[in-house]
Design a protein around this motif. Structure first.
Motif: not given
Ligand SMILES: Cc1cc2nc3c(=O)[nH]c(=O)nc-3n(C[C@H](O)[C@H](O)[C@H](O)COP(=O)(O)OP(=O)(O)OC[C@H]3O[C@@H](n4cnc5c(N)ncnc54)[C@H](O)[C@@H]3O)c2cc1C
Ligand SMILES: NC(=O)C1=CN([C@@H]2O[C@H](COP(=O)(O)OP(=O)(O)OC[C@H]3O[C@@H](n4cnc5c(N)ncnc54)[C@H](O)[C@@H]3O)[C@@H](O)[C@H]2O)C=CC1
Length: 500
Positions: A185-191, A440-441, A446-447, A460-462
């Motif tokens: 992940f990057d910082a956004g996904a981590a958040e 992101c919702t 998180y897309v 990245v699709l979470i």
């Protein structure tokens, strides 16, 4: 294959390793050459078999991994002969393998699938544990059951899974990076993920449905239980779901993250006390999370100056390919990450020796949206493709690179979210010449897509985004998407209909 009474047994194909790569390779060879015996030489008492294989999309696949007794594999493929003994020596110039039980095997073509082992922050420290196979996972579980606080070092797949799963034990998570999960992940996904980690309760994990054959750890008084030295196969997805990862405390989850730091030194209790008493410059522990009343068996000094006492340390800091033994007397070309270099036909630098899975380093010019990662899926794909290449070479046929190497695609689960990563999902190797688009919702999805020159290079699709197939196609066909702009991620537009 013929046993040459008392001398070496001879055969056309031999495979070393009973993990996913080795077993898949042996199975494929056995199917391609039903009248030839295939030797599968493995140090582990059980083999790993792929079951419930599901092709989710063109490149995404899902499957379970079962530990099985080798007799089951031999029953499925009567021409596979499993030899349960570690390889002691490879004499590649003689096309010969010597095993620990004193036997010798002469091959025409060989595939090395001996996997990898944990790359620990320090070797030989009984308080530093790695997790690789069923045995080491059980040793970890046993130690955790006695623990109040542990330190987890590393920021990849294993650490992500552990910090989420562990209950009743304080976890100090020390990471080199600014944000969690840097390998995925990057910082956004981590958040996006952090609230799940700090939530007090977790969703009930699904029960483990796999059969397990295990070897008990060896206990040494006063020290963490050690896993035995036998080389087992690597664990796979959901490895923790059959284990009860619980410490001694009553609370559910307590994770404290230390970012931008590494382990400077590990002090045993006695040494720590002595340093506190005698060294003027040694920190007194006042920067600790809370002033410690208790004495811990071991203390971890971080490069940010903080010191944490704990019961033991988990080093989840990547893997090193199991090559040492094979390098002895054989002039293999080795990659920067320590793996046996293989070309686009999974062939090593030595004649008639192939390699697949965690042991190898893909040294061919990859597709712009594929890269190697030591994963279960790649172990299966490489094992299968290596067998195809061995067969083609043996029959004098040509073969094209397998489609699985066109696009990096991985589906997994972190923090109970479905996670799909595609292509250059973290803009790996793209330099600064790329753009990111996000949707992101909170708590839901998180897309992120990585775009370069109007083309989609990764995603990245979470969460349950349902976008994987469409994005997979867009990355594979490299369509110019400039005209769509931000609409690409507009939730009000059914993107699937747009491109189908
Ligand atoms: C805790 C954990 C969780 C993971 N989770 C995931 C996940 O969720 N998704 C995913 O895709 N991947 C995951 N992985 C990675 C994945 O498990 C590995 O990439 C994959 O299993 C590697 O398969 P392999 O066949 O190359 O090697 P291994 O499974 O390591 O098998 C190597 C085999 O070689 C044998 N061997 C070694 N040395 C010798 C010798 N000298 N002589 C004879 N035999 C020998 C061993 O006994 C073993 O049978 C995880 C790994 C770990 C450790
Ligand atoms: N769900 C999944 O897909 C999972 C995959 N795996 C795979 O299993 C293998 C082993 O997993 P991991 O050990 O987590 O490896 P990894 O390669 O995923 O992560 C290693 C981590 O350790 C860090 N690191 C390396 N050296 C360090 C040091 N000296 N100090 C501090 N940090 C350091 C790296 O920055 C990285 O964050 C990997 O190939 C991984 O991809 C593991 C668990 C889950």
């Amino acid at each position: 294959m013929s046993g040459a009474g008392g001398g070496a047994a001879r055969g056309r194909f031999a495979v070393v390793g009973g993990g996913i790569a080795g077993v898949t390779c042996a199975e494929k060879l056995a199917a391609e050459f039903p009248s030839e015996d295939i030797f599968l030489i493995t140090a582990s008492p059980v083999i790993k078999a792929v079951t419930n294989f599901k092709q989710v999309s063109k490149t995404l696949e899902e499957f379970d991994v079962e530990e099985q007794p080798s007799s089951l594999l031999e029953k499925r493929y009567p021409n596979i002969r499993v030899i349960q003994s570690g390889v002691k020596q490879l004499k590649s110039d003689e096309h010969k393998i010597c095993t620990e039980d004193g036997k010798e095997y002469i091959y025409e073509k060989l595939c090395l699938c001996a996997g990898a082992k944990p790359k620990l922050i320090v070797e030989g420290n009984p308080y530093v544990l790695g997790i690789r196979d069923t045995d080491s996972a059980q040793a970890f579980q046993k130690n955790l059951a006695q623990a109040e606080r542990i330190v987890v070092v590393g920021n990849g797949g294993i650490a992500l899974e552990l910090v989420y799963e562990i209950q009743g034990c304080e976890v100090i998570w020390a990471i080199k990076d600014k944000a969690i999960g840097n390998t995925f992940f990057d910082a956004g996904a981590a958040e996006f993920l952090i609230p799940k980690l700090t939530a007090e309760s977790r969703e009930t994990p699904i029960k483990c449905k796999r059969t397990k054959y295990t070897v008990e750890g060896i206990e040494e008084k006063g020290r963490p239980t050690a896993a035995c030295d036998k080389l087992g196969s690597a664990l796979g997805p959901d490895w923790h779901e059959g284990l009860h990862l619980k410490g001694t405390k009553e609370f559910s989850h307590k994770v404290h993250i230390e970012i931008l730091c590494e382990v400077k030194k590990i002090h045993l209790q006695q040494e720590f006390i002595q340093l506190q008493q005698t060294s003027l410059t040694f920190p007194k522990g006042e920067k600790d999370v809370e002033p410690d009343e208790v004495l811990w068996p071991v203390y971890v000094e971080l490069t940010n100056g903080k010191i944490y006492g704990c019961n033991f340390i988990v080093s989840a800091t990547g893997v090193v390919p199991n090559v040492e033994l094979f390098l002895d007397g054989n002039n293999f070309a080795v990659g920067e990450d320590g793996g046996l270099k293989v070309d686009k036909h999974m062939h090593t630098s030595l004649p008639d020796v192939y390699a697949a899975g965690d042991i190898c380093t893909a040294a061919w010019e990859p597709s712009p949206v594929w890269h190697q990662m030591r994963l279960w899926t790649q172990a299966r794909q490489m094992g299968w493709y290596a067998a195809k290449c061995m067969a083609a070479d043996a029959l004098g046929e040509s073969i094209d690179t397998d489609f699985s190497f066109e696009l990096f695609a991985h589906i997994t689960k972190f923090f109970n979210y479905k996670v799909v990563v595609l292509g250059k999902y973290n803009a790996q190797g793209l330099g600064s010449d790329h753009e990111l688009m996000l949707r992101c919702t909170k708590g839901h999805e998180y897309v992120k897509v990585v775009m370069q020159n109007g083309r989609m290079m990764g995603a990245v699709l979470i969460g349950e985004t349902d976008l994987e197939e469409t994005f997979e196609n867009l990355i594979l066909n490299q369509m110019d998407l400039s005209a769509y702009g931000e609409d690409l991620l507009n939730p009000d537009i059914d993107i699937e209909d747009y491109f189908d």
